[in-house]
Design an enzyme around this catalytic site. Structure first.
Site: not given
Ligand code: C5P
Length: 222
Positions: A29-31, A95
């Site tokens: 995943s991402n922030h 995102a």
């Protein structure tokens, strides 16, 4: 804003990260915090739109008057968005993970006995905003470009490649704005009479920035 200038319009917004499973307990995943997409959803609802917010996993309350559909992966996000089309305005703020595991392991991946590394095979995820913009019944389509270098060059090429009506370029290399922050600055890029036009928007709360973006969109909505 006191102007209900999106009354009668249906807006679909993606927000937050996607989460791509590797096995039953792990993911890529991402922030992304989801704050910008949620601010846009709140702003659209306040301006009178019917808003569907397709959200990846975030810890934010649903803005008042917004219908929220929670999803996990990019493929689920695309299916959720497509199930809500056609619409008047699509804002792709999520995102989305560019890649997912080629095979999701059925059981928890085990360490090997030796000290060797692990290579994960990844495949490309669908591009949600490009898929929506390629439809015959395409809505007015807004994308985001979070970049750490050559911001406007990269954003300008995404605007054309993904056939967007507008791209919101923001610099995520700076700590006082962007990812996780309550504030953001951005530059809007769009095509007009065979030229790329730009409008910088100053650092402000994401909620106020959302209204500044929508002021521009409302002027150009068919
Ligand atoms: O990841 P990238 O910089 O290409 O993202 C630019 C825009 O494309 C963003 O609006 C993002 O929400 C959208 N996007 C998407 N589906 C993807 C990748 C990006 O909708 N798989």
């Amino acid at each position: 804003t006191i102007h209900r200038d999106l009354a009668g319009r249906h807006v679909v917004i993606t927000a937050g990260p996607t989460r791509e499973a590797l096995d039953p307990v792990r993911y890529l995943s991402n922030h992304s915090s989801g704050k910008m997409g949620y601010a846009l959803a709140a702003a659209c609802a306040a301006r009178g739109a019917t808003v569907t917010l397709v959200s990846g996993p975030v810890s934010l309350p649903t803005p008042p008057g917004v219908e929220r559909q929670d999803v996990t992966s990019a493929e689920e996000m695309l299916a959720a968005v497509e199930s809500r089309l056609p619409c008047d305005l699509f804002i792709a703020c999520a995102a989305v993970a560019d890649y997912r595991a080629a095979h999701v392991a059925e059981h928890k991946l085990k360490k090997t006995e030796d000290e060797s590394g692990l290579t994960l095979a990844l495949v490309r995820n669908p591009d949600i905003v490009a898929t929506v913009a390629a439809r015959a019944d395409r809505p007015f389509t807004v994308g985001f470009a979070a970049e750490t270098q050559s911001l406007e060059t990269h954003a300008g090429s995404k605007l054309e490649r993904k056939r967007l009506d507008l791209i919101v370029a923001n610099d995520v290399a700076r700590g006082d704005r962007g990812f996780g922050s309550d504030d953001n600055a951005a530059t809007l890029l769009w095509r007009e009479r065979d030229e790329t036009r730009r409008q910088p928007l100053p650092l402000q709360s994401k909620r106020r920035l959302a209204d500044a973006i929508l002021d521009h969109v409302v002027e150009r909505l068919p």
